[in-house]
Motif scaffolding. Structure first.
Motif, mmCIF file in Angstrom:
data_model
loop_
_atom_site.group_PDB
_atom_site.id
_atom_site.type_symbol
_atom_site.label_atom_id
_atom_site.label_comp_id
_atom_site.label_asym_id
_atom_site.label_seq_id
_atom_site.Cartn_x
_atom_site.Cartn_y
_atom_site.Cartn_z
ATOM 1 N N LYS A 260 0.836 -1.202 0.000
ATOM 2 C CA LYS A 260 0.000 0.000 0.000
ATOM 3 C C LYS A 260 0.872 1.253 0.000
ATOM 4 O O LYS A 260 1.941 1.272 0.594
ATOM 5 N N ASP A 261 0.374 2.285 -0.692
ATOM 6 C CA ASP A 261 1.104 3.549 -0.830
ATOM 7 C C ASP A 261 2.525 3.272 -1.320
ATOM 8 O O ASP A 261 3.509 3.701 -0.721
ATOM 9 N N PHE A 262 2.620 2.531 -2.425
ATOM 10 C CA PHE A 262 3.892 1.965 -2.867
ATOM 11 C C PHE A 262 4.977 3.007 -3.145
ATOM 12 O O PHE A 262 6.173 2.684 -3.092
ATOM 13 N N THR A 263 4.613 4.246 -3.415
ATOM 14 C CA THR A 263 5.635 5.259 -3.691
ATOM 15 C C THR A 263 6.450 5.614 -2.450
ATOM 16 O O THR A 263 7.440 6.329 -2.550
ATOM 17 N N GLY A 264 6.037 5.105 -1.295
ATOM 18 C CA GLY A 264 6.795 5.341 -0.071
ATOM 19 C C GLY A 264 7.852 4.294 0.206
ATOM 20 O O GLY A 264 8.519 4.334 1.253
ATOM 21 N N LEU A 265 8.049 3.347 -0.709
ATOM 22 C CA LEU A 265 9.074 2.317 -0.514
ATOM 23 C C LEU A 265 10.460 2.959 -0.378
ATOM 24 O O LEU A 265 10.822 3.816 -1.181
ATOM 25 N N PHE B 157 0.612 -3.341 -6.269
ATOM 26 C CA PHE B 157 1.044 -2.020 -5.804
ATOM 27 C C PHE B 157 -0.170 -1.104 -5.771
ATOM 28 O O PHE B 157 -0.859 -0.931 -6.778
ATOM 29 N N ASP B 158 -0.419 -0.532 -4.607
ATOM 30 C CA ASP B 158 -1.625 0.263 -4.402
ATOM 31 C C ASP B 158 -1.265 1.717 -4.136
ATOM 32 O O ASP B 158 -0.300 2.015 -3.421
ATOM 33 N N SER B 159 -2.030 2.638 -4.721
ATOM 34 C CA SER B 159 -1.854 4.068 -4.462
ATOM 35 C C SER B 159 -3.191 4.773 -4.610
ATOM 36 O O SER B 159 -3.943 4.493 -5.547
ATOM 37 N N GLU B 160 -3.484 5.674 -3.686
ATOM 38 C CA GLU B 160 -4.728 6.441 -3.801
ATOM 39 C C GLU B 160 -4.612 7.530 -4.857
ATOM 40 O O GLU B 160 -5.609 8.115 -5.270
ATOM 41 N N LEU B 161 -3.402 7.789 -5.322
ATOM 42 C CA LEU B 161 -3.207 8.794 -6.355
ATOM 43 C C LEU B 161 -3.563 8.224 -7.726
ATOM 44 O O LEU B 161 -3.302 7.055 -7.999
#
Length: 228
Positions: free
Chosen positions: A71-76, A99-103
């Motif tokens: 979740k919120d994969f861009t925070g890896l 890979f999940d993102s609310e964006l």
């Protein structure tokens, strides 16, 4: 069942309930039964450690395959992104990655920091995509406020970049955003921390009134400092 050659999925944008429904449908498609919950793991990108991730992906399950939802994969973190991109073939041998993102995808795909990263670029280009209908035009200062109060730094940075990219409206949006940040952090009780943060906010406010200023860079640095 014939194994899919593509074992990565990207679920982005739209309402949380619709993303959850899409994720559950992906899991059902992979396992073809209702027992997928026991073979699926949910991770939050900002909380994932490299060693624990290696143990997870290289430990075989009884069914010899499992789904890992990030979740919120861009925070890896950077070290994990580097490992995962370099080891994708091995990782995907027995794992499916969601890979999940609310964006929304359109916002992810135009962000330079995303497309310049090898792993993120791969996810955007090669994954099977499930896109919500969140439109860029819908993004507003209020969207920023909601993410700010959820302490979601990555979403704040993405929305900030979009808002400040509007021609002729960047400084106005930045001023509004600065006001929201001041309102949020004014409730801090620790005096030393509060004094330090408000000093940074004061410097940002002063800088905003100057000409020939990269407003986006100024506000991005401010946000990162405040959440550090």
């Amino acid at each position: 069942m014939v194994e899919k050659t593509n074992k990565t999925y990207l679920v982005s944008g739209g309402e949380p309930s619709r993303r959850r429904r899409a994720i559950n449908n992906i899991k059902k498609t992979i396992f073809e039964d209702e027992g997928f919950a026991l073979r699926a793991v949910t991770l939050y990108a900002a909380e994932v450690g490299l060693d624990s991730f290696k143990d997870l992906v290289f430990t075989l399950s009884f069914q010899k395959k499992k789904v890992i939802l990030i979740k919120d994969f861009t925070g890896l973190p950077k070290d994990l992104r580097k490992f995962l991109f370099g080891s994708l073939k091995k990782v995907l041998k027995y794992n499916y990655l969601i890979f999940d993102s609310e964006l929304p995808y359109s916002l992810l795909a135009k962000n330079k920091k995303i497309i310049s990263d090898n792993l993120f670029n791969f996810i955007l280009k090669e994954s099977i995509k499930y896109q919500g209908k969140t439109a860029l035009a819908e993004l507003s200062v209020d969207d920023f406020r909601k993410e700010l109060y959820k302490n979601n730094l990555n979403s704040c940075l993405f929305i900030l970049e979009e808002l400040l990219s509007s021609k002729g409206k960047g400084k106005t949006a930045a001023t509004q955003i600065l006001g929201l940040i001041i309102a949020k952090f004014s409730y801090l009780r620790k005096s030393n921390k509060k004094e330090e943060l408000f000093n940074q906010l004061w410097q940002a406010d002063r800088a905003l009134k100057q000409s020939n200023l990269d407003i986006r860079l100024l506000m991005e640095r401010l946000l990162v400092k405040l959440f550090a």
